[in-house]
Write a protein that holds these residues in place. Structure first.
Motif, PDB file in Angstrom:
ATOM      1  N   ALA A 122       0.837  -1.208   0.000  1.00 29.08           N
ATOM      2  CA  ALA A 122       0.000   0.000   0.000  1.00 29.08           C
ATOM      3  C   ALA A 122       0.870   1.256   0.000  1.00 29.08           C
ATOM      4  CB  ALA A 122      -0.940  -0.003   1.198  1.00 29.08           C
ATOM      5  N   SER A 123       1.944   1.230   0.766  1.00 27.49           N
ATOM      6  CA  SER A 123       2.858   2.370   0.804  1.00 27.49           C
ATOM      7  C   SER A 123       3.591   2.538  -0.527  1.00 27.49           C
ATOM      8  CB  SER A 123       3.861   2.195   1.942  1.00 27.49           C
ATOM      9  OG  SER A 123       4.727   3.300   2.019  1.00 27.49           O
ATOM     10  N   GLN A 124       3.962   1.407  -1.145  1.00 30.39           N
ATOM     11  CA  GLN A 124       4.611   1.471  -2.457  1.00 30.39           C
ATOM     12  C   GLN A 124       3.674   2.121  -3.478  1.00 30.39           C
ATOM     13  OE1 GLN A 124       6.247  -2.162  -4.067  1.00 30.39           O
ATOM     14  NE2 GLN A 124       6.872  -2.850  -2.045  1.00 30.39           N
ATOM     15  N   ILE A 125       2.417   1.732  -3.430  1.00 25.80           N
ATOM     16  CA  ILE A 125       1.441   2.282  -4.377  1.00 25.80           C
ATOM     17  C   ILE A 125       1.268   3.776  -4.163  1.00 25.80           C
ATOM     18  CG2 ILE A 125      -0.999   2.243  -5.062  1.00 25.80           C
ATOM     19  CD1 ILE A 125      -0.892  -0.825  -4.559  1.00 25.80           C
ATOM     20  N   VAL A 126       1.158   4.197  -2.900  1.00 22.50           N
ATOM     21  CA  VAL A 126       1.017   5.630  -2.602  1.00 22.50           C
ATOM     22  C   VAL A 126       2.247   6.393  -3.084  1.00 22.50           C
ATOM     23  CG1 VAL A 126       0.910   7.320  -0.718  1.00 22.50           C
ATOM     24  CG2 VAL A 126      -0.596   5.315  -0.689  1.00 22.50           C
ATOM     25  N   ARG A 127       3.428   5.862  -2.806  1.00 22.07           N
ATOM     26  CA  ARG A 127       4.669   6.512  -3.250  1.00 22.07           C
ATOM     27  C   ARG A 127       4.754   6.549  -4.773  1.00 22.07           C
ATOM     28  NH1 ARG A 127       9.541   4.640   0.738  1.00 22.07           N
ATOM     29  NH2 ARG A 127       8.466   5.017   2.698  1.00 22.07           N
ATOM     30  N   PHE A 128       4.358   5.440  -5.398  1.00 27.64           N
ATOM     31  CA  PHE A 128       4.391   5.375  -6.851  1.00 27.64           C
ATOM     32  C   PHE A 128       3.471   6.431  -7.455  1.00 27.64           C
ATOM     33  CE2 PHE A 128       3.330   3.695 -11.038  1.00 27.64           C
ATOM     34  CZ  PHE A 128       4.563   3.267 -11.500  1.00 27.64           C
ATOM     35  N   ILE A 129       2.280   6.549  -6.889  1.00 34.26           N
ATOM     36  CA  ILE A 129       1.331   7.544  -7.387  1.00 34.26           C
ATOM     37  C   ILE A 129       1.876   8.958  -7.180  1.00 34.26           C
ATOM     38  CG2 ILE A 129      -0.960   8.545  -6.999  1.00 34.26           C
ATOM     39  CD1 ILE A 129      -1.932   5.629  -6.492  1.00 34.26           C
ATOM     40  N   ALA A 130       2.499   9.209  -6.028  1.00 32.74           N
ATOM     41  CA  ALA A 130       3.056  10.546  -5.766  1.00 32.74           C
ATOM     42  C   ALA A 130       4.172  10.885  -6.754  1.00 32.74           C
ATOM     43  CB  ALA A 130       3.573  10.621  -4.331  1.00 32.74           C
ATOM     44  N   VAL A 131       5.075   9.937  -6.977  1.00 32.58           N
ATOM     45  CA  VAL A 131       6.174  10.170  -7.924  1.00 32.58           C
ATOM     46  C   VAL A 131       5.608  10.381  -9.326  1.00 32.58           C
ATOM     47  CG1 VAL A 131       8.140   9.065  -9.076  1.00 32.58           C
ATOM     48  CG2 VAL A 131       7.958   8.998  -6.586  1.00 32.58           C
ATOM     49  N   ASN A 132       4.652   9.533  -9.703  1.00 33.66           N
ATOM     50  CA  ASN A 132       4.068   9.663 -11.032  1.00 33.66           C
ATOM     51  C   ASN A 132       3.198  10.899 -11.168  1.00 33.66           C
ATOM     52  OD1 ASN A 132       4.663   7.447 -13.090  1.00 33.66           O
ATOM     53  ND2 ASN A 132       4.580   6.392 -11.142  1.00 33.66           N
ATOM     54  N   ALA A 133       2.624  11.366 -10.072  1.00 33.24           N
ATOM     55  CA  ALA A 133       1.855  12.617 -10.131  1.00 33.24           C
ATOM     56  C   ALA A 133       2.786  13.764 -10.509  1.00 33.24           C
ATOM     57  CB  ALA A 133       1.168  12.891  -8.796  1.00 33.24           C
ATOM     58  N   ALA A 134       3.976  13.769  -9.920  1.00 35.90           N
ATOM     59  CA  ALA A 134       4.956  14.797 -10.291  1.00 35.90           C
ATOM     60  C   ALA A 134       5.324  14.662 -11.768  1.00 35.90           C
ATOM     61  CB  ALA A 134       6.203  14.678  -9.417  1.00 35.90           C
ATOM     62  N   GLY A 135       5.548  13.418 -12.217  1.00 34.66           N
ATOM     63  CA  GLY A 135       5.849  13.188 -13.622  1.00 34.66           C
ATOM     64  C   GLY A 135       4.678  13.544 -14.522  1.00 34.66           C
ATOM     65  N   ALA A 136       3.453  13.253 -14.049  1.00 35.97           N
ATOM     66  CA  ALA A 136       2.255  13.562 -14.843  1.00 35.97           C
ATOM     67  C   ALA A 136       2.092  15.056 -15.033  1.00 35.97           C
ATOM     68  CB  ALA A 136       1.015  12.979 -14.174  1.00 35.97           C
ATOM     69  N   ILE A 137       2.339  15.805 -13.970  1.00 35.16           N
ATOM     70  CA  ILE A 137       2.240  17.265 -14.081  1.00 35.16           C
ATOM     71  C   ILE A 137       3.217  17.763 -15.140  1.00 35.16           C
ATOM     72  CG2 ILE A 137       2.682  19.446 -12.868  1.00 35.16           C
ATOM     73  CD1 ILE A 137       1.549  17.989 -10.339  1.00 35.16           C
ATOM     74  N   VAL A 138       4.431  17.224 -15.091  1.00 39.58           N
ATOM     75  CA  VAL A 138       5.434  17.613 -16.087  1.00 39.58           C
ATOM     76  C   VAL A 138       4.940  17.262 -17.491  1.00 39.58           C
ATOM     77  CG1 VAL A 138       7.757  17.120 -16.952  1.00 39.58           C
ATOM     78  CG2 VAL A 138       7.394  17.474 -14.517  1.00 39.58           C
ATOM     79  N   VAL A 139       4.465  16.033 -17.693  1.00 40.53           N
ATOM     80  CA  VAL A 139       4.027  15.594 -19.023  1.00 40.53           C
ATOM     81  C   VAL A 139       2.826  16.402 -19.501  1.00 40.53           C
ATOM     82  CG1 VAL A 139       3.063  13.657 -20.327  1.00 40.53           C
ATOM     83  CG2 VAL A 139       4.986  13.274 -18.798  1.00 40.53           C
ATOM     84  N   ILE A 140       1.848  16.582 -18.631  1.00 43.51           N
ATOM     85  CA  ILE A 140       0.618  17.276 -19.032  1.00 43.51           C
ATOM     86  C   ILE A 140       0.880  18.745 -19.353  1.00 43.51           C
ATOM     87  CG2 ILE A 140      -1.653  18.020 -18.209  1.00 43.51           C
ATOM     88  CD1 ILE A 140      -1.763  15.275 -16.707  1.00 43.51           C
ATOM     89  N   VAL A 141       1.772  19.372 -18.605  1.00 45.96           N
ATOM     90  CA  VAL A 141       2.090  20.780 -18.856  1.00 45.96           C
ATOM     91  C   VAL A 141       3.001  20.926 -20.074  1.00 45.96           C
ATOM     92  CG1 VAL A 141       3.338  22.783 -17.921  1.00 45.96           C
ATOM     93  CG2 VAL A 141       1.724  21.533 -16.483  1.00 45.96           C
ATOM     94  N   VAL A 142       3.975  20.048 -20.198  1.00 43.41           N
ATOM     95  CA  VAL A 142       4.988  20.189 -21.238  1.00 43.41           C
ATOM     96  C   VAL A 142       4.501  19.713 -22.603  1.00 43.41           C
ATOM     97  CG1 VAL A 142       7.297  19.394 -21.920  1.00 43.41           C
ATOM     98  CG2 VAL A 142       6.888  20.144 -19.587  1.00 43.41           C
ATOM     99  N   ALA A 143       3.643  18.674 -22.659  1.00 39.67           N
ATOM    100  CA  ALA A 143       3.202  18.115 -23.955  1.00 39.67           C
ATOM    101  C   ALA A 143       2.555  19.164 -24.851  1.00 39.67           C
ATOM    102  CB  ALA A 143       2.273  16.923 -23.745  1.00 39.67           C
ATOM    103  N   PRO A 144       1.566  19.931 -24.384  1.00 45.67           N
ATOM    104  CA  PRO A 144       0.979  20.939 -25.271  1.00 45.67           C
ATOM    105  C   PRO A 144       1.972  22.034 -25.678  1.00 45.67           C
ATOM    106  CG  PRO A 144      -0.468  20.532 -23.397  1.00 45.67           C
ATOM    107  CD  PRO A 144       0.818  19.825 -23.127  1.00 45.67           C
TER     108      PRO A 144
END
Length: 189
Positions: A122-144
């Motif tokens: 459960a902690s791995q999943i939460v950490r994974f989501i947090a790390v990927n949320a940071a990556g997602a923000i980068v991808v979503i902002v940078v892609a357009p």
């Protein structure tokens, strides 16, 4: 057929502590019968070294497996965006594709790339989501932004969107690599 003096040299060269390695004992007769020259044999053992590194037995296995798994998850992310874009706006399609890539990435990283950890799932999943949320923000902002820059250079809209998304995934991957290495799949909590 390999001449007998060459077979002896090959046997001596690959003999480990007075006994054959399991790999060589399994494949010696097949190699001899195929009449492989020394260069082909050395190429075969380079492939074996690559297989060892992918299975974690080599020194670079961890990083190489991370690149392969991450590359596959990124490919899924990138490819799934195309059909999603036919029914959704580009930004939303990128976000959903990123989420699907996250599921693929977590599955591969936790089962194939990283060694078992003492961190609860459960902690791995939460950490994974947090790390990927940071990556997602980068991808979503940078892609357009990348897509817009590429489109201004005279590229077609579809090419600009695809290339912008691919470039943004690469930037997000750098964020994800650091986060997963030091946070999500750290050796211990």
């Amino acid at each position: 057929m390999i001449p007998s003096h060459s077979r002896s040299r090959i046997r001596r060269a690959f003999c480990m502590e007075g006994s054959w390695s399991p790999y060589l004992s399994r494949h010696w007769f097949r190699m001899r019968d195929m009449d492989m020259d020394a260069q082909s044999i050395s190429g075969r053992f380079r492939l074996r070294a690559l297989a060892d590194s992918l299975s974690g037995q080599g020194s670079s296995g961890h990083g190489l497996r991370f690149l392969i798994a991450g590359g596959f998850a990124a490919l899924v992310n990138w490819l799934i965006r195309f059909p999603l874009s036919t029914i959704l706006p580009f930004d939303i399609a990128v976000a959903i594709a990123y989420a699907i890539g996250m599921v693929v990435g977590f599955t591969l990283y936790s089962r194939w790339v990283f060694a078992p950890t003492t961190i609860p799932l459960a902690s791995q999943i939460v950490r994974f989501i947090a790390v990927n949320a940071a990556g997602a923000i980068v991808v979503i902002v940078v892609a357009p932004e990348f897509a817009s820059l590429i489109a201004k250079s005279g590229a077609t809209e579809s090419f600009a969107l695809a290339a912008g998304h691919a470039a943004a995934i690469a930037v997000g991957a750098a964020v994800n690599y650091s986060g997963h290495k030091f946070i999500t799949f750290a050796a211990s909590a």
